[in-house]
Design a protein around this motif. Sequence first.
Motif, PDB file in Angstrom:
ATOM      1  N   ALA A 171       0.831  -1.210  -0.181  1.00 48.94           N
ATOM      2  CA  ALA A 171      -0.171   0.034   0.052  1.00 48.94           C
ATOM      3  C   ALA A 171       0.757   1.424   0.118  1.00 48.94           C
ATOM      4  N   ASP A 174       2.565   1.676  -3.533  1.00 45.08           N
ATOM      5  CA  ASP A 174       1.645   2.105  -4.368  1.00 45.08           C
ATOM      6  C   ASP A 174       1.299   3.667  -4.383  1.00 45.08           C
ATOM      7  N   PHE A 175       1.076   4.180  -2.811  1.00 48.43           N
ATOM      8  CA  PHE A 175       1.169   5.431  -2.832  1.00 48.43           C
ATOM      9  C   PHE A 175       2.320   6.462  -2.965  1.00 48.43           C
ATOM     10  N   ILE A 301      -7.000   4.366   4.238  1.00 55.38           N
ATOM     11  CA  ILE A 301      -6.266   4.352   2.415  1.00 55.38           C
ATOM     12  C   ILE A 301      -4.901   4.790   2.392  1.00 55.38           C
ATOM     13  N   THR A 302      -4.241   4.805   3.289  1.00 55.70           N
ATOM     14  CA  THR A 302      -2.659   5.163   3.286  1.00 55.70           C
ATOM     15  C   THR A 302      -2.560   6.500   2.715  1.00 55.70           C
ATOM     16  N   CYS A 305      -6.313   9.616  -1.190  1.00 52.23           N
ATOM     17  CA  CYS A 305      -6.862   8.789  -2.290  1.00 52.23           C
ATOM     18  C   CYS A 305      -7.411   9.651  -3.259  1.00 52.23           C
ATOM     19  N   CYS A 326      -6.243   9.192  -7.237  1.00 54.52           N
ATOM     20  CA  CYS A 326      -5.176   9.140  -7.569  1.00 54.52           C
ATOM     21  C   CYS A 326      -5.029   7.970  -8.424  1.00 54.52           C
ATOM     22  N   THR A 329      -6.393   3.851  -8.032  1.00 57.98           N
ATOM     23  CA  THR A 329      -7.375   4.091  -6.853  1.00 57.98           C
ATOM     24  C   THR A 329      -8.615   4.374  -7.519  1.00 57.98           C
ATOM     25  N   THR A 343      -5.119  -0.846  -4.301  1.00 63.08           N
ATOM     26  CA  THR A 343      -4.094  -1.191  -3.259  1.00 63.08           C
ATOM     27  C   THR A 343      -3.817  -0.366  -2.209  1.00 63.08           C
ATOM     28  N   CYS A 344      -4.330   0.788  -2.287  1.00 58.43           N
ATOM     29  CA  CYS A 344      -4.039   1.658  -0.912  1.00 58.43           C
ATOM     30  C   CYS A 344      -4.863   1.189   0.128  1.00 58.43           C
TER      31      CYS A 344
END
Length: 494
Positions: A171, A174-175, A301-302, A305, A326, A329, A343-344
């Motif tokens: 996560a 991905d971010f 969501i890390t 988003c 993002c 997302t 994935t977040c």
Amino acid sequence: MTRCVLAWLEQSARRAPQAVALEDEQGAMTYAQLLSRARQIGSHLLRHAVTGAPVLVYMDKGPECVAAMLGAVCAGCFYTPLDTSMPEARVERILSQLEPQRVLCAARYASRLRALAGEARVDAIEEIGETEDAGSLAAVRREMIDTDLLYVLFTSGSTGTPKGVSISHRAVVDFIDWAAEALAIPAGARIGNQAPLYFDNSVLDIYGALRAGACVHFIPNRHFLFPAGMGQYLRDERIDTIFWVPSALTAAMNAGALERCAPPLKRVFFCGEVMPCKTLNAWRRACPEARFVNMYGPTEITDVCTWFPVEREFADTDALPIGFACANTRVTLVEGEICVSGTCLSSGYYNDPERTREAFVPSPRGGGVTEWMYKTGDLGAYNERGELMFLGRRDSQIKRHGYRIELGEIECALCALEDVRAGCCLYDAPGERIVAFYAGEGDERSLRRALRQVLPKYMLPDVFLRKDALPATGNGKIDRMALKREWEHEHTVR
């Protein structure tokens, strides 16, 4: 393929070992020193901890605290940083939920933690030596995969029990990969950190810097408590990038920091609260060369988003969009509620399957396999430009006298007034009253008169309470719960 965040630290240490990675008033760590210290701490943990287990980090914010967090990762564990000013009762609830095997803390906190930690071993970070076990570290690293947990951050829970938001390496990778492209933080950037390390906004500061080879400068908290000299401080420390909550930006504006000395910023990012356009416009005037980006997203969501690069003019009374999803997302509105897939997403609440099932649900998209989404509890809608607008919390939408009212819309109008420095609206359901707390020079009569020009009568606050300053949480946001307790204690109709 990046499957572990340590790869960024190692790459930056190879490219520029003597570049400063982290610094505060006490000193600095280069990338080479940070990597070495994390490996030393990781080697120490491997002698006593089980790979994959939680490690509690109880230290003041600074380079050594980040080294401890990364040391837990080197050992194949995941970390949970805690606020050292947190009440002991809350620390005990988190310890009960997390059940850590190891606690890393500053020596001055060791006796306190040993009294609270039960069977968990407590190590003072100052007592961990310089030995590295390269073989054991390499063996652990070979077994790591990107779905392993990286950290668990505890947020407040409506039941009084903190929620441990579990986030994997995947996560964060991905971010941060999205952020590297979209926000373009370069090598050598100097990031002025505001967010505590137990707050998810710090994830962009720390890991965005590690990936880019930038420097994180931990701004002393006194400059946020007394922000009149913030502009000069940012200039003196050559800070060119910040990612703050809007309350911190508003406080600096209200203190005259931007008028005394305009900071030399190139990137101004903000998230965590609604950004008043009055604050945004003041910062844009002070930093005309900077790029401004509004971001939105809960811890689950890390961090982020949606995002909205500010590229057009807004009036002080306008609401600022939270923009667009993002990359990688998906944002879905379900009966007006903002729901997020991708994935977040968090792996769920640690040791709390019931609340995980309530918040993480199957997407209505259907299909042959389940796509999970997180229900944020926030309301949103798209404007005529196709930009997502934040409308407030689902629990801040009230119905009074037959009208459906968003408290966030009232707050937006209140904060745009010239005589208001900060504002917050709550609803007293037993008394059916909208209560407006504010800091500023205006009196109730003048504020009511001004709000009548922009709000319908049914949305006008019934009560105005002036304060010297609104209380803040440790994250720097307005402490709504403290205001609610104050009102209920002194003013609720009985």
